[in-house]
Write a protein that holds these residues in place. Structure first.
Motif, mmCIF file in Angstrom:
data_model
loop_
_atom_site.group_PDB
_atom_site.id
_atom_site.type_symbol
_atom_site.label_atom_id
_atom_site.label_comp_id
_atom_site.label_asym_id
_atom_site.label_seq_id
_atom_site.Cartn_x
_atom_site.Cartn_y
_atom_site.Cartn_z
ATOM 1 N N UNK A 74 52.071 -18.322 -9.039
ATOM 2 C CA UNK A 74 53.057 -18.925 -9.948
ATOM 3 C C UNK A 74 52.636 -20.345 -10.264
ATOM 4 N N UNK A 80 56.495 -6.803 -12.046
ATOM 5 C CA UNK A 80 56.255 -8.144 -11.544
ATOM 6 C C UNK A 80 57.472 -9.041 -11.652
ATOM 7 N N UNK A 81 57.257 -10.316 -11.331
ATOM 8 C CA UNK A 81 58.335 -11.301 -11.319
ATOM 9 C C UNK A 81 58.418 -12.020 -12.662
ATOM 10 N N UNK A 82 59.640 -12.296 -13.102
ATOM 11 C CA UNK A 82 59.866 -13.024 -14.345
ATOM 12 C C UNK A 82 60.905 -14.101 -14.099
ATOM 13 N N UNK A 122 51.777 -12.622 -5.478
ATOM 14 C CA UNK A 122 51.947 -13.195 -6.805
ATOM 15 C C UNK A 122 51.583 -14.673 -6.787
ATOM 16 N N UNK A 154 50.643 -11.284 -12.679
ATOM 17 C CA UNK A 154 51.103 -9.907 -12.600
ATOM 18 C C UNK A 154 51.080 -9.301 -11.209
ATOM 19 N N UNK A 208 54.647 -16.458 -13.706
ATOM 20 C CA UNK A 208 54.005 -15.751 -12.610
ATOM 21 C C UNK A 208 52.829 -14.927 -13.121
#
Lengths: 119, 109
Positions: free
Chosen positions: B90, A44-46, B88, B102, B100
């Motif tokens: 956010x 996923x995005x971080x 996603x 998962x 965000x």
């Protein structure tokens, strides 16, 4: 048209350093906050780090605090990420991202640059 | 730090069907500061929805967002093969950490 072009990724050994750059065009760079967001392959995005329009406010994710430094040069319409003491878990695509204003949503993304940390 | 939990992990649907994706936050969001992004394989994410329900420029009206507080959803009506992607959510209601979810993978049969 907004364009964000990252560079500087590559293969680096654990403990070494790397500097990412992002050149922006198509908008008034010095009016917006900018960020780095990363994504490990298949994950996923971080959010990694952000900087406001005049570099007066900088923030970092706990996972990189003390090791990474974000900066910008408004005259060159460029964003940077200095990464020190790299770890294998820092391996990821790093995206340069334009904020819609200041710590809001991300309305434009670069194509990303891959950083691989491995011995 | 606000934690975002997306469900389901994967959604497999046929063209023309409706997809409903969920995003729950661990704390109530200020002013419904929630965004949705679409990421297709090999591409960077793309903004779809901001402010929980406002569509970004150029996003088809098949995509809609709703919700408030801690429960938010993204609905994709009349699914098309090109909607196959990971989605996603956010939150940007709490600075400075922007977090965000998962992700939810949408597969078109």
């Amino acid at each position: 048209e907004v364009q964000l072009v990252e560079s500087g990724g590559g293969l680096v050994q654990p403990g070494r350093s790397l500097r990412l750059s992002c050149v922006a065009s198509g908008f008034t760079f010095d009016e917006y906050a900018m960020h780095w967001v990363r994504q490990a392959p298949g994950k996923g995005l971080e959010w990694v780090s952000g900087i406001n329009w005049n570099s007066g406010a900088l923030s970092y994710a706990d996972s990189v605090k003390g090791r990474f430094t974000i900066s910008r040069d408004n005259g060159k319409q460029s964003l940077y990420l200095e990464m020190n003491s790299l770890r294998e878990e820092d391996t990821a695509f790093y995206y340069c991202v334009k904020d819609s204003f200041s710590w809001h949503y991300f309305d434009s993304w670069g194509q990303g640059t891959l950083v691989t940390v491995s011995a | 730090e606000i934690v975002l939990t997306q469900s389901p992990g994967t959604l497999s649907l046929s063209p023309g069907e409706r997809a409903t994706l969920s995003c729950r936050t661990s704390q109530s969001l200020t002013s419904n500061y929630l965004a949705w992004y679409q990421q297709k394989p090999g591409q960077a994410p793309r903004l779809l929805i901001y402010g929980a329900s406002s569509r970004a420029n150029g996003i088809p009206d098949r995509f809609s967002g709703s919700g408030s507080g801690t429960d938010f959803s993204l609905t994709i009506n009349r699914l098309e093969p090109e909607d196959s992607a990971v989605y996603f959510c956010q939150q940007y209601g709490t600075s400075p950490a922007l977090t965000f979810g998962g992700g939810t993978k949408v597969e078109i049969k």
